[in-house]
Motif scaffolding. Sequence first.
Motif, PDB file in Angstrom:
ATOM      1  N   PRO A   1       0.568  -1.230  -0.014  1.00  0.00           N
ATOM      2  CA  PRO A   1      -0.041  -0.047   0.036  1.00  0.00           C
ATOM      3  C   PRO A   1       0.980   1.431  -0.058  1.00  0.00           C
ATOM      4  N   ALA A   2       2.054   1.094   0.705  1.00  0.00           N
ATOM      5  CA  ALA A   2       2.944   2.396   0.787  1.00  0.00           C
ATOM      6  C   ALA A   2       3.278   2.848  -0.561  1.00  0.00           C
ATOM      7  N   ILE A   3       3.732   1.825  -1.368  1.00  0.00           N
ATOM      8  CA  ILE A   3       4.301   1.855  -2.675  1.00  0.00           C
ATOM      9  C   ILE A   3       3.452   2.314  -3.807  1.00  0.00           C
ATOM     10  N   ALA A   4       1.855   1.685  -3.389  1.00  0.00           N
ATOM     11  CA  ALA A   4       1.015   2.398  -4.320  1.00  0.00           C
ATOM     12  C   ALA A   4       0.576   3.821  -3.977  1.00  0.00           C
ATOM     13  N   ILE A   5       0.667   4.133  -2.997  1.00  0.00           N
ATOM     14  CA  ILE A   5       0.643   5.832  -2.448  1.00  0.00           C
ATOM     15  C   ILE A   5       1.472   6.364  -3.132  1.00  0.00           C
ATOM     16  N   VAL A   6       2.809   6.315  -2.988  1.00  0.00           N
ATOM     17  CA  VAL A   6       3.973   7.176  -3.501  1.00  0.00           C
ATOM     18  C   VAL A   6       3.700   6.991  -5.163  1.00  0.00           C
ATOM     19  N   ASP A   7       3.710   5.895  -5.523  1.00  0.00           N
ATOM     20  CA  ASP A   7       3.347   5.824  -7.104  1.00  0.00           C
ATOM     21  C   ASP A   7       2.311   6.804  -7.683  1.00  0.00           C
ATOM     22  N   GLU A   8       1.321   6.987  -6.928  1.00  0.00           N
ATOM     23  CA  GLU A   8       0.285   7.997  -7.369  1.00  0.00           C
ATOM     24  C   GLU A   8       0.652   9.436  -7.061  1.00  0.00           C
TER      25      GLU A   8
ATOM     26  N   PRO B   1      13.783  -0.904  -2.954  1.00  0.00           N
ATOM     27  CA  PRO B   1      14.705  -0.811  -4.110  1.00  0.00           C
ATOM     28  C   PRO B   1      14.327  -1.284  -5.617  1.00  0.00           C
ATOM     29  N   GLN B   2      13.691  -2.397  -5.660  1.00  0.00           N
ATOM     30  CA  GLN B   2      13.142  -2.960  -6.870  1.00  0.00           C
ATOM     31  C   GLN B   2      12.317  -1.879  -7.526  1.00  0.00           C
ATOM     32  N   ARG B   3      11.443  -1.080  -6.956  1.00  0.00           N
ATOM     33  CA  ARG B   3      10.752  -0.316  -7.426  1.00  0.00           C
ATOM     34  C   ARG B   3      11.321   1.213  -7.567  1.00  0.00           C
ATOM     35  N   GLY B   4      12.800   1.330  -7.376  1.00  0.00           N
ATOM     36  CA  GLY B   4      13.385   2.435  -7.663  1.00  0.00           C
ATOM     37  C   GLY B   4      13.426   3.650  -6.575  1.00  0.00           C
ATOM     38  N   TYR B   5      12.772   3.128  -5.452  1.00  0.00           N
ATOM     39  CA  TYR B   5      12.856   4.406  -4.237  1.00  0.00           C
ATOM     40  C   TYR B   5      13.999   3.925  -3.329  1.00  0.00           C
ATOM     41  N   SER B   6      14.627   5.165  -2.761  1.00  0.00           N
ATOM     42  CA  SER B   6      15.502   5.284  -1.901  1.00  0.00           C
ATOM     43  C   SER B   6      14.913   4.500  -0.295  1.00  0.00           C
ATOM     44  N   LEU B   7      15.656   3.914   0.365  1.00  0.00           N
ATOM     45  CA  LEU B   7      15.343   3.182   1.490  1.00  0.00           C
ATOM     46  C   LEU B   7      16.445   3.426   2.671  1.00  0.00           C
ATOM     47  N   ALA B   8      15.880   4.016   3.825  1.00  0.00           N
ATOM     48  CA  ALA B   8      16.668   3.833   4.738  1.00  0.00           C
ATOM     49  C   ALA B   8      16.165   2.869   5.870  1.00  0.00           C
ATOM     50  N   PHE B   9      17.137   2.367   7.044  1.00  0.00           N
ATOM     51  CA  PHE B   9      16.655   1.544   7.965  1.00  0.00           C
ATOM     52  C   PHE B   9      16.848   2.191   9.240  1.00  0.00           C
ATOM     53  N   ILE B  10      16.093   1.672  10.200  1.00  0.00           N
ATOM     54  CA  ILE B  10      16.156   2.005  11.819  1.00  0.00           C
ATOM     55  C   ILE B  10      15.987   0.719  12.376  1.00  0.00           C
ATOM     56  N   TRP B  11      16.495   0.675  13.734  1.00  0.00           N
ATOM     57  CA  TRP B  11      16.574  -0.702  14.602  1.00  0.00           C
ATOM     58  C   TRP B  11      15.193  -0.775  15.233  1.00  0.00           C
ATOM     59  N   ILE B  12      14.619  -1.567  14.960  1.00  0.00           N
ATOM     60  CA  ILE B  12      13.066  -1.655  15.656  1.00  0.00           C
ATOM     61  C   ILE B  12      12.517  -2.994  15.372  1.00  0.00           C
ATOM     62  N   SER B  13      11.955  -3.611  16.258  1.00  0.00           N
ATOM     63  CA  SER B  13      11.074  -4.696  15.995  1.00  0.00           C
ATOM     64  C   SER B  13       9.933  -4.765  17.251  1.00  0.00           C
ATOM     65  N   GLY B  14       9.141  -5.811  17.141  1.00  0.00           N
ATOM     66  CA  GLY B  14       7.882  -5.881  17.867  1.00  0.00           C
ATOM     67  C   GLY B  14       8.454  -6.466  19.185  1.00  0.00           C
TER      68      GLY B  14
END
Length: 364
Positions: free
Chosen positions: A21-28, A53-66
């Motif tokens: 859904p996130a990719i769908a929103i930013v594509d629009e 990255p496959q969709r061509g968007y930049s990606l950063a990471f943070i250290w978190i989990s449930g």
Amino acid sequence: MLNGQLKIIIAAGGTGGHVFPAIAIVDEIKKLRSNAEILFVGTKGKIESRVVPQRGYSLAFIWISGFYRNLGIDNLLFPIKVIVSFVQSFFLIKHFQPDIVIGTGGYVCGPVLYTASLIGIPIVVHESNNYPGITTRMLSTRATRVFTAFNSTARWLKRKDNIELTGTPTRDMLGTISREDGIKFFNLDPLKKTVLVFGGSLGATSINQAVKLLVNDFIDSDIQLIWQTGKTDAMLVKEMSAMKNCRVNTFIDKMEYAYSAADMVVCRAGATTLAELTRLGKASILIPYPHAANDHQIFNAQKLVDAGAAVMIADKDVQMKLETVINSIINDDKKLKQMNEASRAIGKPNAGREIAKRILELVK
């Protein structure tokens, strides 16, 4: 917004139900504002680290989990992860300087969106499920807007004035592939009925085990199978890959081809999956994940069942009932057509575009 350059951070992670859904929103958004600069924030080792990255968007990471119910090292580290993730989120936001921050689910949303709200940056949340996750419940009072897929979601949220019903955004590629091209992609027979089986990006062992027992019966009755096992049951790919009329993969990157080839679908009842089914008008057998928070997948599935678009089977009954239910639908052309039409009737194919427009209105 410097020199008209719109900058957006979007936090989404953990499962395809949050990331797609996130990719769908930013594509629009990119269609409406081609110069918009997008930064995804996720967690390492999850689906977003490969798909974004496959969709061509930049990606950063943070250290978190449930926080897990069972005792373990991850729970001992949880307080440290929370502190570190907030610090990482602060520096990411200060460096990127977004005009707005969007979250579509997963633990990564918590520190990123909460930090943005403390700094005074507008935040937007999209909640796909009927019962909102803990991150949405936590952030909803601070959000400029909360977009939902179900009317009933509002009753779980303290603040009501910022809620808007939009549906769940789905990928634009869905519906662009013909059945003929989908069948060719998987090298299947266009004259035979095809069933698509998947349990989400992580797989579903109960569904996989039930389908494994039915493969020979499918072949004998001229039913073809496209099957995504997920990484958990990757050994099934080796076991089943030589079977005639059976295409088995741990993950299907080109789901638009799989959906187009399928006459019906067997799957879990995650909100994004159901949005995709109804966008495409696909009859389905839904097997809700039995450990979903507050049984939200059952509530999700019931909407399609009530509309006549799906049949629901409890996870505990899947081995006993799946074959009978599949045959009752796939061999009845009239019923299959009615379910397809009912599915399409409740779809919201323009959800992504509507959410993108609302977001752009917020940052004018």
